[in-house]
Every structure is written in structure tokens, then in C-alpha cells.
Design a protein around this motif. Structure first.
Motif, PDB file in Angstrom:
ATOM      1  N   SER A   2      43.266 -37.405   1.920  1.00 49.74           N
ATOM      2  CA  SER A   2      43.858 -36.687   0.795  1.00 49.74           C
ATOM      3  C   SER A   2      42.933 -36.746  -0.419  1.00 49.74           C
ATOM      4  O   SER A   2      42.063 -37.616  -0.524  1.00 49.74           O
ATOM      5  CB  SER A   2      45.225 -37.285   0.444  1.00 49.74           C
ATOM      6  OG  SER A   2      45.083 -38.634   0.040  1.00 49.74           O
ATOM      7  N   LYS A   3      43.135 -35.801  -1.329  1.00 45.02           N
ATOM      8  CA  LYS A   3      42.352 -35.743  -2.565  1.00 45.02           C
ATOM      9  C   LYS A   3      43.273 -36.020  -3.747  1.00 45.02           C
ATOM     10  O   LYS A   3      44.299 -35.362  -3.906  1.00 45.02           O
ATOM     11  CB  LYS A   3      41.700 -34.370  -2.722  1.00 45.02           C
ATOM     12  CG  LYS A   3      40.608 -34.081  -1.708  1.00 45.02           C
ATOM     13  CD  LYS A   3      39.889 -32.792  -2.031  1.00 45.02           C
ATOM     14  CE  LYS A   3      39.105 -32.895  -3.321  1.00 45.02           C
ATOM     15  NZ  LYS A   3      38.323 -31.669  -3.620  1.00 45.02           N
ATOM     16  N   VAL A   4      42.881 -36.972  -4.560  1.00 41.42           N
ATOM     17  CA  VAL A   4      43.687 -37.402  -5.703  1.00 41.42           C
ATOM     18  C   VAL A   4      42.892 -37.214  -6.986  1.00 41.42           C
ATOM     19  O   VAL A   4      41.714 -37.581  -7.056  1.00 41.42           O
ATOM     20  CB  VAL A   4      44.107 -38.881  -5.556  1.00 41.42           C
ATOM     21  CG1 VAL A   4      44.802 -39.387  -6.828  1.00 41.42           C
ATOM     22  CG2 VAL A   4      45.005 -39.072  -4.343  1.00 41.42           C
ATOM     23  N   ALA A  31      42.316 -42.423  -0.231  1.00 40.63           N
ATOM     24  CA  ALA A  31      42.088 -41.091  -0.788  1.00 40.63           C
ATOM     25  C   ALA A  31      40.675 -40.916  -1.320  1.00 40.63           C
ATOM     26  O   ALA A  31      40.003 -41.887  -1.691  1.00 40.63           O
ATOM     27  CB  ALA A  31      43.078 -40.815  -1.922  1.00 40.63           C
ATOM     28  N   ALA A 191      48.407 -42.407  -3.188  1.00 35.75           N
ATOM     29  CA  ALA A 191      47.414 -42.004  -2.196  1.00 35.75           C
ATOM     30  C   ALA A 191      47.954 -42.115  -0.786  1.00 35.75           C
ATOM     31  O   ALA A 191      47.723 -41.226   0.055  1.00 35.75           O
ATOM     32  CB  ALA A 191      46.160 -42.850  -2.351  1.00 35.75           C
ATOM     33  N   GLY A 195      48.444 -39.050   1.737  1.00 33.13           N
ATOM     34  CA  GLY A 195      47.820 -39.079   3.055  1.00 33.13           C
ATOM     35  C   GLY A 195      48.804 -38.737   4.160  1.00 33.13           C
ATOM     36  O   GLY A 195      48.475 -38.029   5.106  1.00 33.13           O
TER      37      GLY A 195
END
Length: 199
Positions: A2-4, A31, A191, A195
Motif C-alpha cells: 500500500s501507499k501512504v 507501506a 498501513a 495493506g
């Protein structure tokens, strides 16, 4: 992965330190993390006379469309009279185009700093969270699995609505390990959830 995004405004450096801790936690949660800041809107002479410290070790985010590149956005700012700073509010006021397309289903969170123990941590967090909810985001606070909530040995800014720190009236108090730990915990939780949702 994932992108945070950790997006913050900091007048005196406290929120910048908290942002780094949130980012550290989010990375520990698996993340990919970017830390960005919003622009200073106070006139230069006002900022200088108030002793603002520019936390310029993170780049500016000026285009609200960039928000759509992330699965989670964690927003931090100091309190101004019990609400988010005008600098952060000014940024969110530019997000109408993003709102029309939506950040629906993305994960959001908030963190803050105040001068005193009862200086508006929770109302400031809610003022941030309100914006995120209007964008359709799912909010993650600082849950009670974080043990820093329960200790009474020292004053700290823990609140279930988001991590926070207390700066002191003159700004001399720096975030404590309990407060930074809360920021890391919240970042990690966000995060991890991002995810699970976005893989």
C-alpha cells in the motif's frame, strides 16, 4: 504494497517530528510512505516574528490531485483555537476537484500538537477528521492496544482520536517517547489496514 501519505503543517517542528514517527510506523506496517508538507500561508514577517521553524526536510505538496495516488492519508497539524491551523485548512479548501471524484474508501487518520494538556487536541483532531469523512475516507485513530494511553506516570497527549503531543506554552517541550510511540502505533495500524484493503 500500500501507499501512504503523511501530510502535515508544522510551525515549530513538533508536528514535523510526529510526522516522521507516523511515517516510521507506517513503514513498519509494510507501506511505501511519502512525507509531504503544506505551504506556509502566514506573511513572512509574521512567521519570522513568531519564531516559526520551517521543517523543510520534506517537500511541499501543492497539487491536491496527488492525494488520489495514495491508499491512505494521515494528516497532522498543530491546533489553532481548538481547530486545525489555517495553513492546513487552506490546503483542504483546494480539494473540491478531488472531492468530486472522491477519495472514497481510502484510509485516513489525524495527529496534532497543542500548547497545553487541554489545549484542544481532540477538537483539532475532529476538525481534521471531518474533512476526511467528507471525502469518504475510513478513519483510524489511536486504539487502546497502544499501552501509552493507560499510563499515568507522565503527562502526554494520547487520545483515541489520533496521536498528539503537548508543546508547552513556549514550545520548549518536545514530543516524548510515549507520544512518538503513539504516532508510530497509529501509522502502523493505518498501513496494516491499507495493506489488507488495497493489498
Amino acid at each position: 504494497m500500500s501507499k501512504v501519505l503523511v501530510l502535515y503543517y508544522s510551525s515549530y517542528g513538533h508536528i514535523a517530528k510526529m510526522a516522521d514517527a507516523v511515517a516510521e510506523g507506517a513503514r513498519a506496517g509494510g507501506a511505501e510512505v511519502d512525507v509531504r508538507r503544506v505551504r506556509e500561508t502566514a506573511p513572512e514577517e509574521v512567521a519570522r516574528s513568531a519564531g516559526f521553524v520551517v521543517a523543510d526536510h520534506h517537500p511541499l505538496l501543492t497539487d491536491p490531485n496527488e492525494l488520489t495516488n495514495y491508499d491512505a492519508v494521515i494528516v497532522g497539524t498543530g491546533t489553532r483555537y481548538g481547530r486545525m491551523s489555517s495553513q492546513m485548512a487552506a490546503f483542504w479548501d483546494t480539494t473540491g476537484g478531488v472531492w468530486s471524484r472522491g477519495l472514497v474508501g481510502k484510509i485516513g487518520g489525524a495527529f496534532t500538537s497543542t500548547a497545553t494538556q487541554h489545549g484542544g487536541q481532540e477538537t483539532t483532531l475532529f476538525s481534521i477528521i471531518t474533512n476526511l469523512l467528507h471525502h469518504g475516507m475510513t478513519i483510524v485513530g489511536l486504539d487502546y492496544a497502544y499501552e501509552g494511553h493507560t499510563g499515568l506516570d507522565e503527562v502526554n497527549g494520547s487520545t483515541p482520536y489520533g496521536a498528539s503531543t503537548i508543546a508547552g506554552g513556549d514550545g520548549s517541550r518536545q514530543p516524548t517517547e510515549i507520544e512518538l510511540g503513539g504516532a508510530r502505533h497509529q501509522g502502523k495500524r493505518i498501513a496494516e489496514l491499507a495493506g489488507k484493503v488495497f493489498g
